[in-house]
Design a protein around this motif. Sequence first.
Motif, PDB file in Angstrom:
ATOM      1  N   ARG A  48       9.888 -36.774  12.462  1.00 18.78           N
ATOM      2  CA  ARG A  48      10.793 -37.917  12.432  1.00 18.78           C
ATOM      3  C   ARG A  48      10.328 -38.947  11.421  1.00 18.78           C
ATOM      4  N   ALA A  49      11.283 -39.709  10.910  1.00 10.74           N
ATOM      5  CA  ALA A  49      10.999 -40.800   9.982  1.00 10.74           C
ATOM      6  C   ALA A  49      11.486 -42.100  10.595  1.00 10.74           C
ATOM      7  N   VAL A  50      10.723 -43.147  10.365  1.00 10.61           N
ATOM      8  CA  VAL A  50      11.148 -44.502  10.696  1.00 10.61           C
ATOM      9  C   VAL A  50      10.849 -45.341   9.458  1.00 10.61           C
ATOM     10  N   PRO A 180      14.168 -52.524  12.501  1.00 13.40           N
ATOM     11  CA  PRO A 180      15.114 -51.471  12.851  1.00 13.40           C
ATOM     12  C   PRO A 180      15.456 -50.570  11.683  1.00 13.40           C
ATOM     13  N   ASP A 181      15.727 -49.309  11.999  1.00 13.75           N
ATOM     14  CA  ASP A 181      16.127 -48.287  11.032  1.00 13.75           C
ATOM     15  C   ASP A 181      17.513 -47.811  11.456  1.00 13.75           C
ATOM     16  N   PRO A 182      18.523 -47.881  10.583  1.00 10.46           N
ATOM     17  CA  PRO A 182      19.877 -47.492  10.964  1.00 10.46           C
ATOM     18  C   PRO A 182      20.015 -46.054  11.443  1.00 10.46           C
ATOM     19  N   LEU A 183      19.101 -45.183  11.016  1.00 10.01           N
ATOM     20  CA  LEU A 183      19.193 -43.771  11.399  1.00 10.01           C
ATOM     21  C   LEU A 183      18.392 -43.453  12.656  1.00 10.01           C
ATOM     22  N   VAL A 184      17.720 -44.455  13.204  1.00  4.38           N
ATOM     23  CA  VAL A 184      16.857 -44.228  14.362  1.00  4.38           C
ATOM     24  C   VAL A 184      17.303 -45.044  15.567  1.00  4.38           C
ATOM     25  N   ASP A 185      17.604 -46.298  15.340  1.00  8.95           N
ATOM     26  CA  ASP A 185      17.839 -47.229  16.435  1.00  8.95           C
ATOM     27  C   ASP A 185      19.315 -47.308  16.827  1.00  8.95           C
ATOM     28  N   ARG A 193      19.087 -57.239  16.359  1.00 11.43           N
ATOM     29  CA  ARG A 193      17.680 -57.554  16.075  1.00 11.43           C
ATOM     30  C   ARG A 193      17.510 -58.032  14.637  1.00 11.43           C
ATOM     31  N   PHE A 194      18.131 -57.324  13.689  1.00 10.39           N
ATOM     32  CA  PHE A 194      18.057 -57.707  12.279  1.00 10.39           C
ATOM     33  C   PHE A 194      18.664 -59.091  12.072  1.00 10.39           C
ATOM     34  N   THR A 195      19.829 -59.302  12.627  1.00  8.68           N
ATOM     35  CA  THR A 195      20.537 -60.570  12.444  1.00  8.68           C
ATOM     36  C   THR A 195      19.744 -61.736  13.015  1.00  8.68           C
ATOM     37  N   GLU A 196      19.241 -61.584  14.231  1.00 14.47           N
ATOM     38  CA  GLU A 196      18.474 -62.656  14.862  1.00 14.47           C
ATOM     39  C   GLU A 196      17.213 -62.988  14.066  1.00 14.47           C
ATOM     40  N   THR A 197      16.552 -61.952  13.563  1.00 16.60           N
ATOM     41  CA  THR A 197      15.324 -62.180  12.803  1.00 16.60           C
ATOM     42  C   THR A 197      15.611 -62.934  11.512  1.00 16.60           C
ATOM     43  N   VAL A 198      16.596 -62.487  10.753  1.00 16.27           N
ATOM     44  CA  VAL A 198      16.915 -63.123   9.471  1.00 16.27           C
ATOM     45  C   VAL A 198      17.322 -64.580   9.679  1.00 16.27           C
ATOM     46  N   LEU A 199      18.151 -64.847  10.678  1.00 16.58           N
ATOM     47  CA  LEU A 199      18.717 -66.185  10.862  1.00 16.58           C
ATOM     48  C   LEU A 199      17.707 -67.229  11.338  1.00 16.58           C
ATOM     49  N   ARG A 200      16.518 -66.808  11.741  1.00 17.79           N
ATOM     50  CA  ARG A 200      15.517 -67.801  12.143  1.00 17.79           C
ATOM     51  C   ARG A 200      14.412 -67.975  11.092  1.00 17.79           C
ATOM     52  N   VAL A 214      11.004 -56.663   9.331  1.00 16.68           N
ATOM     53  CA  VAL A 214      12.357 -57.207   9.492  1.00 16.68           C
ATOM     54  C   VAL A 214      13.381 -56.089   9.486  1.00 16.68           C
ATOM     55  N   VAL A 215      13.245 -55.176   8.554  1.00 20.43           N
ATOM     56  CA  VAL A 215      14.149 -54.029   8.458  1.00 20.43           C
ATOM     57  C   VAL A 215      13.375 -52.891   7.802  1.00 20.43           C
ATOM     58  N   SER A 216      13.514 -51.694   8.328  1.00 25.84           N
ATOM     59  CA  SER A 216      12.747 -50.551   7.835  1.00 25.84           C
ATOM     60  C   SER A 216      13.473 -49.823   6.718  1.00 25.84           C
TER      61      SER A 216
END
Length: 323
Positions: A48-50, A180-185, A193-200, A214-216
């Motif tokens: 698997r890849a992340v 988060p990874d779009p192909l995993v999560d 998770r991505f949105t909340e992290t970026v916005l703070r 922040v994003v994988s």
Amino acid sequence: MPEGHSVHRIARQFALHFVGKPVAVSSPQGRFAEGARMLDGHVMTDARAVGKQMFLEFEHGLWLRVHLGIYGAWDFAGDITADATIASANGRMGQTNQRGTVVGAFEDSLSSIGAPRRTRLRMAEQEKLEAPLESFPPDPVGAVRVRLLTDVTCADLRGPTACDVLGPEEVQAVIDKLGPDPLVDSPKKAEERFTETVLRKPTPIALLLMDQSVVSGIGNVYRAELLFRARLNPHTPGRDVPEELVRALWKDWSKLLKIGVRTGQMLTMDGLRGKAYEAALASRADRHWVYHRTGLPCRVCGTPILMEEIGGRKLYWCPVCQA
């Protein structure tokens, strides 16, 4: 450095050719001799890849973790599969400077791989199909950190940034630190998770997109292209980016990553058909909006593309479209 699509494609090769088989593990270079001893002879049970990290699981519960970094690469040899998109490319598929002409059907990767062939395939930031093998297994070439060998397929690892044997809890600890990874999560949870992290964050969005916590998976190419596609100034603090635009960035990353895994190329221009699509597969010059186009006219407004250093990496952007 290989971006997320390349690592997912490498994991797929292991899933196709190694999972379910006993694997002889060695370290021709000698630097991974103890780790090889711990894995040697065991059946590989998962691949698997992340993001930019890959994890290979073995039946006794241990995992091989690999991060290729800037110089790492896997060389596959033996009865392996290769996508139609690299069958006649005089260059390395997946890298931004591929040369040559690409022919053949451009189907979804898992269906376009066809029958195994006895040959060599190098997979890193780019992919290169090499000459057929004369004998198997081939002699190790260069400083091979790890060799994984089945009865018909061989994989040699060179120059990784990280190469470790980990237990399940250690693997999870590594993954927990990754974004988060779009192909995993889960799509919804990952977007939130991505949105909340970026916005703070007060950090410029150009740096946030390259932050693997922040994003994988996003590297220099996808970073530049995503920001242009969003018409977003790379210096905008994350907390100042409108929420709907942050969510659009995540959805676009998911889209581009899937295209990259399917084609083996970082294709970031939409609407390409026929000869334009084949040209984009064959050449970076026809594949990207702004990446590596310093001084060339923007494809939209004609303004020269800028290049600057940010966070120790080169950033390409249009000062008008992304004002």
